[in-house]
Enzyme design. Structure first.
Site, PDB file in Angstrom:
ATOM      1  N   HIS A 195      19.840 -23.298 -26.282  1.00 41.89           N
ATOM      2  CA  HIS A 195      18.734 -24.107 -26.796  1.00 41.89           C
ATOM      3  C   HIS A 195      17.817 -23.306 -27.698  1.00 41.89           C
ATOM      4  O   HIS A 195      17.914 -22.092 -27.809  1.00 41.89           O
ATOM      5  CB  HIS A 195      17.949 -24.750 -25.654  1.00 41.89           C
ATOM      6  CG  HIS A 195      17.279 -23.802 -24.702  1.00 41.89           C
ATOM      7  ND1 HIS A 195      16.244 -22.966 -25.050  1.00 41.89           N
ATOM      8  CD2 HIS A 195      17.508 -23.582 -23.384  1.00 41.89           C
ATOM      9  CE1 HIS A 195      15.857 -22.279 -23.995  1.00 41.89           C
ATOM     10  NE2 HIS A 195      16.614 -22.625 -22.964  1.00 41.89           N
ATOM     11  N   CYS A 197      19.402 -19.790 -19.276  1.00 40.93           N
ATOM     12  CA  CYS A 197      19.957 -20.348 -20.510  1.00 40.93           C
ATOM     13  C   CYS A 197      20.118 -19.264 -21.573  1.00 40.93           C
ATOM     14  O   CYS A 197      19.738 -18.116 -21.370  1.00 40.93           O
ATOM     15  CB  CYS A 197      19.036 -21.450 -21.039  1.00 40.93           C
ATOM     16  SG  CYS A 197      18.943 -22.891 -19.973  1.00 40.93           S
TER      17      CYS A 197
END
Length: 165
Positions: A123, A140
């Site tokens: 992301h 992430c």
């Protein structure tokens, strides 16, 4: 309002909308057939078979060493997964989902009496004007918003991703 004012106003809005940059880009190059992330060097490579199409510096989980074993450990998983979903409305600009946890990940976490977690993504940034220093995610793989726009356009669902130590 008269008709002329409405038409001129509508035309101006359309013109302004055309000037604003969209976060959704188009990609017409070679297909990304594989994504490789090398955690130690903090690099992600978008591959077309054995050729590197592009590479990006990445930020990882705030505990970057080791494989993710349970929810909240701050580690980025290691191993082979696939890009399995996309979120155009992510609070981190855009995001591509990674298929963590797999069956082995689930079994490992449960053996420890923990939950494996999930929602692991590639992301962008939550605060694009702030320069994120160091690893900051909960597991992430983060890039800049400009980079995720390109990655989002280039990487399709079902693309394998190999995350190395």
């Amino acid at each position: 309002m008269n008709r002329r004012s409405l038409i001129l106003g509508g035309t101006a809005l359309v013109a302004l909308a055309g000037c604003s940059g969209s976060k959704f880009k188009r990609y017409a190059g070679p297909q990304v057939t594989y994504v490789v992330v090398n955690k130690e060097e903090r690099r992600m490579y978008l591959m077309h078979h054995d050729k590197v199409l592009t590479h990006h510096k990445v930020k990882l989980g705030f505990t970057p060493v080791g494989h993710k074993t349970f929810e909240g450990d701050g580690r980025t998983p290691e191993g082979r997964y696939v890009i399995d979903r996309r979120n155009p409305n992510s609070r981190f600009h855009l995001s591509l989902g990674i298929s963590y946890p797999n069956q082995k990940d689930v079994e490992t976490a449960l053996a420890m009496g923990k939950r494996p977690g999930g929602d692991i993504f590639i992301h962008g940034q939550e605060h694009p004007r702030r320069k994120d220093k160091g690893d900051w995610t909960w597991g992430c793989i983060a890039v800049t918003n400009r980079q995720i726009e390109d990655i989002y356009a280039m990487v399709g669902d079902g693309t394998p991703i190999q995350i190395n130590a």
